[in-house]
Every structure is written in C-alpha cells, then in structure tokens.
Design an enzyme around this catalytic site. Structure first.
Site, PDB file in Angstrom:
ATOM      1  N   ASN A 163      48.866  40.829  39.660  1.00 43.16           N
ATOM      2  CA  ASN A 163      47.969  41.098  38.539  1.00 43.16           C
ATOM      3  C   ASN A 163      47.513  42.554  38.624  1.00 43.16           C
ATOM      4  O   ASN A 163      46.676  42.896  39.457  1.00 43.16           O
ATOM      5  CB  ASN A 163      46.769  40.147  38.590  1.00 43.16           C
ATOM      6  CG  ASN A 163      45.762  40.418  37.492  1.00 43.16           C
ATOM      7  OD1 ASN A 163      46.045  41.137  36.524  1.00 43.16           O
ATOM      8  ND2 ASN A 163      44.573  39.854  37.620  1.00 43.16           N
ATOM      9  N   TRP A 164      48.074  43.401  37.765  1.00 42.83           N
ATOM     10  CA  TRP A 164      47.763  44.828  37.821  1.00 42.83           C
ATOM     11  C   TRP A 164      46.399  45.152  37.221  1.00 42.83           C
ATOM     12  O   TRP A 164      45.921  46.280  37.353  1.00 42.83           O
ATOM     13  CB  TRP A 164      48.844  45.626  37.093  1.00 42.83           C
ATOM     14  CG  TRP A 164      50.184  45.578  37.756  1.00 42.83           C
ATOM     15  CD1 TRP A 164      50.532  44.869  38.876  1.00 42.83           C
ATOM     16  CD2 TRP A 164      51.370  46.267  37.340  1.00 42.83           C
ATOM     17  NE1 TRP A 164      51.854  45.063  39.177  1.00 42.83           N
ATOM     18  CE2 TRP A 164      52.396  45.919  38.253  1.00 42.83           C
ATOM     19  CE3 TRP A 164      51.664  47.129  36.294  1.00 42.83           C
ATOM     20  CZ2 TRP A 164      53.694  46.425  38.139  1.00 42.83           C
ATOM     21  CZ3 TRP A 164      52.957  47.623  36.174  1.00 42.83           C
ATOM     22  CH2 TRP A 164      53.960  47.275  37.094  1.00 42.83           C
ATOM     23  N   LYS A 165      45.799  44.199  36.532  1.00 50.39           N
ATOM     24  CA  LYS A 165      44.492  44.387  35.896  1.00 50.39           C
ATOM     25  C   LYS A 165      44.515  45.628  34.988  1.00 50.39           C
ATOM     26  O   LYS A 165      45.553  45.936  34.408  1.00 50.39           O
ATOM     27  CB  LYS A 165      43.385  44.434  36.948  1.00 50.39           C
ATOM     28  CG  LYS A 165      43.381  43.190  37.853  1.00 50.39           C
ATOM     29  CD  LYS A 165      42.173  43.095  38.719  1.00 50.39           C
ATOM     30  CE  LYS A 165      42.231  41.826  39.556  1.00 50.39           C
ATOM     31  NZ  LYS A 165      41.002  41.625  40.347  1.00 50.39           N
TER      32      LYS A 165
ATOM     33  N   HIS B 151      40.932  34.028  34.013  1.00 48.77           N
ATOM     34  CA  HIS B 151      40.605  34.801  35.201  1.00 48.77           C
ATOM     35  C   HIS B 151      39.094  34.986  35.306  1.00 48.77           C
ATOM     36  O   HIS B 151      38.396  35.082  34.301  1.00 48.77           O
ATOM     37  CB  HIS B 151      41.304  36.165  35.140  1.00 48.77           C
ATOM     38  CG  HIS B 151      41.280  36.917  36.427  1.00 48.77           C
ATOM     39  ND1 HIS B 151      40.182  37.648  36.826  1.00 48.77           N
ATOM     40  CD2 HIS B 151      42.206  37.035  37.425  1.00 48.77           C
ATOM     41  CE1 HIS B 151      40.434  38.198  38.002  1.00 48.77           C
ATOM     42  NE2 HIS B 151      41.646  37.845  38.394  1.00 48.77           N
TER      43      HIS B 151
ATOM     44  N   GLU C 252      37.287  37.427  35.923  1.00 47.09           N
ATOM     45  CA  GLU C 252      36.770  38.613  35.239  1.00 47.09           C
ATOM     46  C   GLU C 252      36.672  38.391  33.736  1.00 47.09           C
ATOM     47  O   GLU C 252      35.750  38.892  33.087  1.00 47.09           O
ATOM     48  CB  GLU C 252      37.661  39.818  35.565  1.00 47.09           C
ATOM     49  CG  GLU C 252      37.566  40.217  37.030  1.00 47.09           C
ATOM     50  CD  GLU C 252      38.741  41.014  37.537  1.00 47.09           C
ATOM     51  OE1 GLU C 252      38.739  41.353  38.736  1.00 47.09           O
ATOM     52  OE2 GLU C 252      39.672  41.287  36.748  1.00 47.09           O
TER      53      GLU C 252
ATOM     54  N   GLU D 261      40.838  31.128  42.774  1.00 45.17           N
ATOM     55  CA  GLU D 261      40.283  32.411  43.222  1.00 45.17           C
ATOM     56  C   GLU D 261      38.798  32.239  43.524  1.00 45.17           C
ATOM     57  O   GLU D 261      37.976  32.144  42.609  1.00 45.17           O
ATOM     58  CB  GLU D 261      40.501  33.489  42.164  1.00 45.17           C
ATOM     59  CG  GLU D 261      40.201  33.061  40.737  1.00 45.17           C
ATOM     60  CD  GLU D 261      40.150  34.227  39.763  1.00 45.17           C
ATOM     61  OE1 GLU D 261      40.400  35.371  40.174  1.00 45.17           O
ATOM     62  OE2 GLU D 261      39.829  33.981  38.593  1.00 45.17           O
TER      63      GLU D 261
ATOM     64  N   GLY E  93      34.925  41.173  47.048  1.00 46.55           N
ATOM     65  CA  GLY E  93      33.956  42.263  46.941  1.00 46.55           C
ATOM     66  C   GLY E  93      32.559  41.930  47.435  1.00 46.55           C
ATOM     67  O   GLY E  93      31.603  42.631  47.116  1.00 46.55           O
TER      68      GLY E  93
ATOM     69  N   SER F 156      42.072  38.049  47.396  1.00 45.40           N
ATOM     70  CA  SER F 156      42.377  39.213  48.236  1.00 45.40           C
ATOM     71  C   SER F 156      43.476  38.926  49.255  1.00 45.40           C
ATOM     72  O   SER F 156      43.356  39.273  50.441  1.00 45.40           O
ATOM     73  CB  SER F 156      41.112  39.705  48.956  1.00 45.40           C
ATOM     74  OG  SER F 156      40.121  40.070  48.026  1.00 45.40           O
TER      75      SER F 156
ATOM     76  N   GLY G 138      46.094  40.930  43.547  1.00 38.96           N
ATOM     77  CA  GLY G 138      45.456  42.001  42.797  1.00 38.96           C
ATOM     78  C   GLY G 138      45.835  43.359  43.339  1.00 38.96           C
ATOM     79  O   GLY G 138      46.900  43.901  43.051  1.00 38.96           O
ATOM     80  N   GLY G 139      44.955  43.947  44.151  1.00 34.61           N
ATOM     81  CA  GLY G 139      45.146  45.307  44.626  1.00 34.61           C
ATOM     82  C   GLY G 139      46.475  45.548  45.308  1.00 34.61           C
ATOM     83  O   GLY G 139      47.112  46.589  45.096  1.00 34.61           O
TER      84      GLY G 139
END
Length: 259
Positions: free
Chosen positions: A10-12, A99, A101, A171, A177, A217, A238-239
C-alpha cells in the site's frame, strides 16, 4: 488446499507518476520470475495506476495491480470519486477498502465499506477489506469482538461464493505510530477470530479459502514471525513497500514460510 500468501504493498499518498514508474520498475526487476508460492500486488495512488500497469505489462511481471479505494456508484456527479468500472478498465485485480486512515480521516462507516465491497465484486475486483481496533478498544479487552463486528458488517449480505473472493486485512491501529507493537500471538488471536466468523457467515470451507493479511508495520525483520502463524496468510505492507529491496525480502520470507 493450502492458502497462497498474498503480499500487497500500500503506497498510500506517496510517489508522483514519474516516481511510481521508477519504483514499479525496481519491483518488477525483483520479480522477474513467477512465484509459485506467493502472490504479489502493489496499490499505487490513482494517478499512477495506468503507468504502473504499463510497466508490469511491458515487463510481463507477475505482480498484480490494486487500487487504494473506490466509490460504489458507477458514474455521476461525485467529484473526485473513482468508480469500480474505472478500476476494472486498468485492469485492477485488487482494491483496498475500509483502511483505518479512510475510516479515521474521511469518516467512512462499516456500511460504506460494505457498499464498496459489493461494487468491487460486481466488477470482478477482489476487495482487500481492512479491519482493526484502536488503543482504547485493545486496552478494554474488546479487540476480537470489535474486529469481528467490523467483518460482519463489511461483508453483510454476501453469499459464500462472494466471501471467498474477498481478502481480509487485520491492522491493529494501536500498533501503528504509538510506540507499542503487536505480537504475532496477538495478531493470530484476532485473525483466528476473523476466520471463525467467516465460517459462521459462509461455511468452514469458505473460511479455509479466504486469505487474512496482517497490516501492522510488517517488515523484513519481523515478517517471518507473523507469516508462520496459522491464520495469517500474508501482509498489507505500508512503508516497506516503498523500498523495492525491503518489499522483495518480505515476499521471499513469505515464500520460505510456505516451503
């Protein structure tokens, strides 16, 4: 038959079209051969979908294409929205919905997620339906009940055949975070509850076919711990998906866990 793991990036809201072409070329280079044991997908921003598709088609890459969201209407006065028909034309094999977010920043509800799931299935696109609890729910001891309720509402009204076409991504929002980390055992507990719920909604066979991803993560350094759990069938990354080498290492870990 054992479930084939899915590693989805997921490049967001990252990567311009030019940057996305470079990243997709690097990812394609990492996967010059077909993986018999793992399925790989990436979900770029809408603006880069066609360019990334062109890279994968030109390279004859086995990597699948996914979108990060969709609106449930076919067309109309919905400024800024993207319809499932538009994604089908790319073509996209997958689309993320629900998601955390999107739920937090755009106030999407379980009912919204259900509409999106249904719209995608009508266009032969597999939803990656996200679910997960926040820190307050986790500390209150209600994680499994909360997540199971999201799954029931997100997949409401689907028959067993349609449920089989879905992917569920767990998730834990509290582990992203916050300085706190979910353990593989905590993730497995919730994923096991999700699978039991899928069995109730469809059948035991249905639940055994649906892939459940972990989306908290996951990195090359911890992927093996999660992917060795019996009810975790891959990762929503993600990252680490923005680094072709790191993403490829996760895929190779998933492949190794299957052997």
């Amino acid at each position: 038959m054992p479930r084939m793991p899915l590693i989805a990036g997921n490049w967001k809201m990252n990567e311009t079209t030019k940057e996305a072409v470079g990243l997709s070329q690097s990812i394609s280079f990492q996967f010059e051969r077909n993986f018999d044991e793992v399925e790989v997908a990436v979900c770029p921003p809408f603006t880069a979908l066609k360019s990334v598709r062109n890279v994968f088609d030109f390279d004859r890459s086995p990597v699948k294409l996914g979108a990060q969201d969709v609106f449930w209407e076919e067309e109309g006065a919905y400024t800024g929205a993207i319809s499932p028909h538009m994604l089908e034309e790319m073509p996209c094999e997958y689309c993320i919905v629900g998601h955390s977010e999107r739920r937090e920043y755009f106030h999407e509800t379980d009912e919204d997620v259900n509409r999106k799931v249904r719209a995608l299935l009508a266009h032969q696109i597999s939803p990656i339906m996200c679910c997960g609890e926040n820190l307050e729910v986790r500390d209150g001891g209600d994680a499994c009940a909360f997540v199971v309720d999201q799954v029931r509402k997100g997949l409401a009204g689907l028959d067993a055949a349609d449920i089989r076409r879905c992917v569920v991504a767990y998730e834990p929002i509290w582990a992203i975070g916050t300085g706190r980390a979910a353990t593989p055992e905590q993730a497995e507990e919730v994923c096991s509850a999700i699978r039991a719920t899928l069995a109730e909604m469809g059948s035991a066979d249905t639940a055994e076919e649906v892939r459940i991803l972990y989306g908290g993560s996951m990195k090359p350094t911890n992927a093996e711990e999660f992917l060795n759990m019996p009810d975790i069938d891959g990762g929503l990354i993600g990252g680490a998906s923005l680094d072709a080498d790191a993403f490829a290492r996760i895929v190779k870990v998933a492949e190794g866990c299957r052997q």
